[in-house]
Design a protein around this motif. Structure first.
Motif, PDB file in Angstrom:
ATOM      1  N   GLN A   1       4.064   0.557  -2.884  1.00  0.00           N
ATOM      2  CA  GLN A   1       2.771   0.698  -2.942  1.00  0.00           C
ATOM      3  C   GLN A   1       1.526  -0.106  -2.889  1.00  0.00           C
ATOM      4  O   GLN A   1       0.657   0.037  -2.404  1.00  0.00           O
ATOM      5  CB  GLN A   1       2.662   1.776  -4.159  1.00  0.00           C
ATOM      6  N   THR A   2       2.031  -1.169  -3.609  1.00  0.00           N
ATOM      7  CA  THR A   2       1.065  -2.474  -3.674  1.00  0.00           C
ATOM      8  C   THR A   2       1.843  -3.548  -3.189  1.00  0.00           C
ATOM      9  O   THR A   2       2.266  -4.264  -4.032  1.00  0.00           O
ATOM     10  CB  THR A   2       0.193  -2.392  -4.925  1.00  0.00           C
ATOM     11  N   PRO A   3       1.998  -3.958  -1.807  1.00  0.00           N
ATOM     12  CA  PRO A   3       3.051  -5.065  -1.586  1.00  0.00           C
ATOM     13  C   PRO A   3       2.518  -6.481  -1.843  1.00  0.00           C
ATOM     14  O   PRO A   3       1.449  -6.588  -1.609  1.00  0.00           O
ATOM     15  CB  PRO A   3       3.113  -4.903   0.291  1.00  0.00           C
ATOM     16  N   ARG A   4       3.576  -7.156  -2.290  1.00  0.00           N
ATOM     17  CA  ARG A   4       3.550  -8.824  -2.511  1.00  0.00           C
ATOM     18  C   ARG A   4       4.498  -9.322  -1.676  1.00  0.00           C
ATOM     19  O   ARG A   4       4.266 -10.734  -1.341  1.00  0.00           O
ATOM     20  CB  ARG A   4       3.719  -8.896  -4.090  1.00  0.00           C
ATOM     21  N   LEU A   5       5.795  -8.741  -1.241  1.00  0.00           N
ATOM     22  CA  LEU A   5       6.525  -9.320  -0.505  1.00  0.00           C
ATOM     23  C   LEU A   5       6.312  -9.391   1.021  1.00  0.00           C
ATOM     24  O   LEU A   5       6.829 -10.142   1.803  1.00  0.00           O
ATOM     25  CB  LEU A   5       8.062  -8.935  -1.060  1.00  0.00           C
TER      26      LEU A   5
ATOM     27  N   GLY B   1       9.790   6.547   9.756  1.00  0.00           N
ATOM     28  CA  GLY B   1       9.237   5.414   9.895  1.00  0.00           C
ATOM     29  C   GLY B   1      10.252   4.163  10.176  1.00  0.00           C
ATOM     30  O   GLY B   1      11.282   4.649  10.504  1.00  0.00           O
ATOM     31  N   LEU B   2      10.075   3.024   9.548  1.00  0.00           N
ATOM     32  CA  LEU B   2      11.018   1.883   9.577  1.00  0.00           C
ATOM     33  C   LEU B   2      11.760   1.902   8.397  1.00  0.00           C
ATOM     34  O   LEU B   2      11.400   1.521   7.414  1.00  0.00           O
ATOM     35  CB  LEU B   2      10.193   0.786   9.767  1.00  0.00           C
ATOM     36  N   GLY B   3      12.905   2.660   8.205  1.00  0.00           N
ATOM     37  CA  GLY B   3      13.915   2.908   7.009  1.00  0.00           C
ATOM     38  C   GLY B   3      13.382   3.813   5.990  1.00  0.00           C
ATOM     39  O   GLY B   3      14.008   3.903   5.227  1.00  0.00           O
TER      40      GLY B   3
ATOM     41  N   SER C   1       3.675  18.201  -1.702  1.00  0.00           N
ATOM     42  CA  SER C   1       3.545  16.864  -1.440  1.00  0.00           C
ATOM     43  C   SER C   1       2.883  16.561  -0.165  1.00  0.00           C
ATOM     44  O   SER C   1       2.959  17.445   0.921  1.00  0.00           O
ATOM     45  CB  SER C   1       4.994  16.466  -1.178  1.00  0.00           C
ATOM     46  N   SER C   2       2.213  15.475  -0.068  1.00  0.00           N
ATOM     47  CA  SER C   2       1.289  15.363   1.026  1.00  0.00           C
ATOM     48  C   SER C   2       2.217  15.098   2.362  1.00  0.00           C
ATOM     49  O   SER C   2       3.282  14.389   1.934  1.00  0.00           O
ATOM     50  CB  SER C   2       0.322  14.183   0.877  1.00  0.00           C
ATOM     51  N   PRO C   3       1.665  15.363   3.441  1.00  0.00           N
ATOM     52  CA  PRO C   3       2.441  15.034   4.657  1.00  0.00           C
ATOM     53  C   PRO C   3       2.819  13.667   4.769  1.00  0.00           C
ATOM     54  O   PRO C   3       3.797  13.225   5.518  1.00  0.00           O
ATOM     55  CB  PRO C   3       1.478  15.521   5.885  1.00  0.00           C
ATOM     56  N   ARG C   4       1.847  12.903   4.054  1.00  0.00           N
ATOM     57  CA  ARG C   4       2.139  11.074   4.135  1.00  0.00           C
ATOM     58  C   ARG C   4       3.132  10.793   3.199  1.00  0.00           C
ATOM     59  O   ARG C   4       3.618   9.470   3.440  1.00  0.00           O
ATOM     60  CB  ARG C   4       0.915  10.575   3.918  1.00  0.00           C
TER      61      ARG C   4
ATOM     62  N   LEU D   1       2.325  -0.479   6.107  1.00  0.00           N
ATOM     63  CA  LEU D   1       1.572   0.826   6.749  1.00  0.00           C
ATOM     64  C   LEU D   1       2.659   1.184   7.913  1.00  0.00           C
ATOM     65  O   LEU D   1       2.942   2.436   8.278  1.00  0.00           O
ATOM     66  CB  LEU D   1       0.276   0.315   6.978  1.00  0.00           C
ATOM     67  N   GLU D   2       2.873   0.010   8.852  1.00  0.00           N
ATOM     68  CA  GLU D   2       3.775   0.470  10.058  1.00  0.00           C
ATOM     69  C   GLU D   2       5.134   1.288   9.638  1.00  0.00           C
ATOM     70  O   GLU D   2       5.614   1.992  10.099  1.00  0.00           O
ATOM     71  CB  GLU D   2       4.049  -0.848  10.767  1.00  0.00           C
TER      72      GLU D   2
END
Length: 272
Positions: free
Chosen positions: A162-166, A199-201, A217-220, A173-174
């Motif tokens: 949700q809040t990427p650091r790695l 998506g990717l995985g 649940s949202s479509p996203r 987002l991709e």
């Protein structure tokens, strides 16, 4: 969160769950969140994240050849390589069908191991598990299904996504965006889906019906569930993620229990 107590009604011996917001705040837990459970296919998002770290490090490219002829790393991550479910043989041309493939993730693991000269289990540990403090998670076997973990550890992973650091947020987002839109295919346990989006995985909810997430649940919403009775969803519109792990294999009980559980969580999130 009172809604998490609904897990007590599930016909399982042992279960644990938690909800974590996008800022990393754990807003509720229920059950033994330190209990280790086999993840089955919830292993795939962890493996995919390691592949994306390898991509950002320059060890692999998403559009480089991998797997059967014409397939790429991107195809493998998105289940569009054409590889069969559990066999290392191509059954369709890359990019033409959504064929959910454990074999595809095993090929991914082999590809990254060759590119980095590091066994994939070690790479996953060094790239994802150790930096996130996922000390109770182990992986030895197939990148498609063989991790063992806890709710506590997967909460750390859900907070990271949700809040990427790695990873660069643009990479995540991709990963949560549809790859090869409009492809049909079978969602294991839920039958044929006209738009079986991934998506990717990560599986993307969109308008799938039936589905293992909630009606609200949202479509996203994106994530994964496992045949060991486990799931992880992240709903960007709700700004939260949920992890639930059990010791009973996925089956009709989960089809019935999981969606109202998620809907109750989302309702409570909206009112707190």
């Amino acid at each position: 969160m009172q809604s998490l107590a609904l897990i007590e009604n599930w016909p399982v011996t042992t279960a644990a769950t938690a909800v974590v917001r996008a800022d990393g705040t754990v807003v509720g837990t229920y059950g033994s969140t330190s209990h280790r459970f086999p993840l089955a296919s919830v292993t795939k998002p962890l493996a995919a994240y390691a592949v994306l770290v390898a991509y950002e490090e320059g060890a692999v490219e998403l559009d480089e050849p991998a797997g059967p002829e014409g397939s790429t790393v991107r195809h493998l991550l998105a289940h569009t390589s054409g590889l069969a479910f559990d066999q290392h043989r191509a059954t369709s041309a890359p990019g033409t069908r959504r064929l959910y493939s454990n074999a595809g993730f095993e090929v991914l693991g082999e590809h990254v191991a060759k590119a980095t000269d590091i066994p994939f289990a070690d790479y996953l540990r060094e790239a994802v598990l150790e930096p996130l403090g996922m000390v109770s998670t182990s992986f030895d076997g197939s990148p498609a299904r063989d991790a063992v973990s806890t709710v506590d550890d997967l909460v750390r992973f859900a907070a990271e996504v949700q809040t990427p650091r790695l990873l660069d947020p643009r990479t995540v987002l991709e990963a949560m965006s549809v790859v090869h839109p409009g492809l049909s295919g079978v969602l294991p346990g839920y039958g044929h889906q006209k738009n079986n989006d991934w998506g990717l995985g990560f599986e993307i909810r969109d308008a799938k019906s039936p589905h293992w997430t909630g009606a609200s649940s949202s479509p996203r919403t994106f994530g994964h569930f496992g045949q060991s009775g486990t799931f992880l969803w992240i709903d960007p519109d709700a700004g939260a993620a949920c992890v639930a792990l059990t010791d009973r294999p996925f089956g009709p009980w989960a089809v019935e229990a999981w969606p109202p559980f998620t809907d109750a969580i989302l309702t409570e999130l909206r009112t707190t």
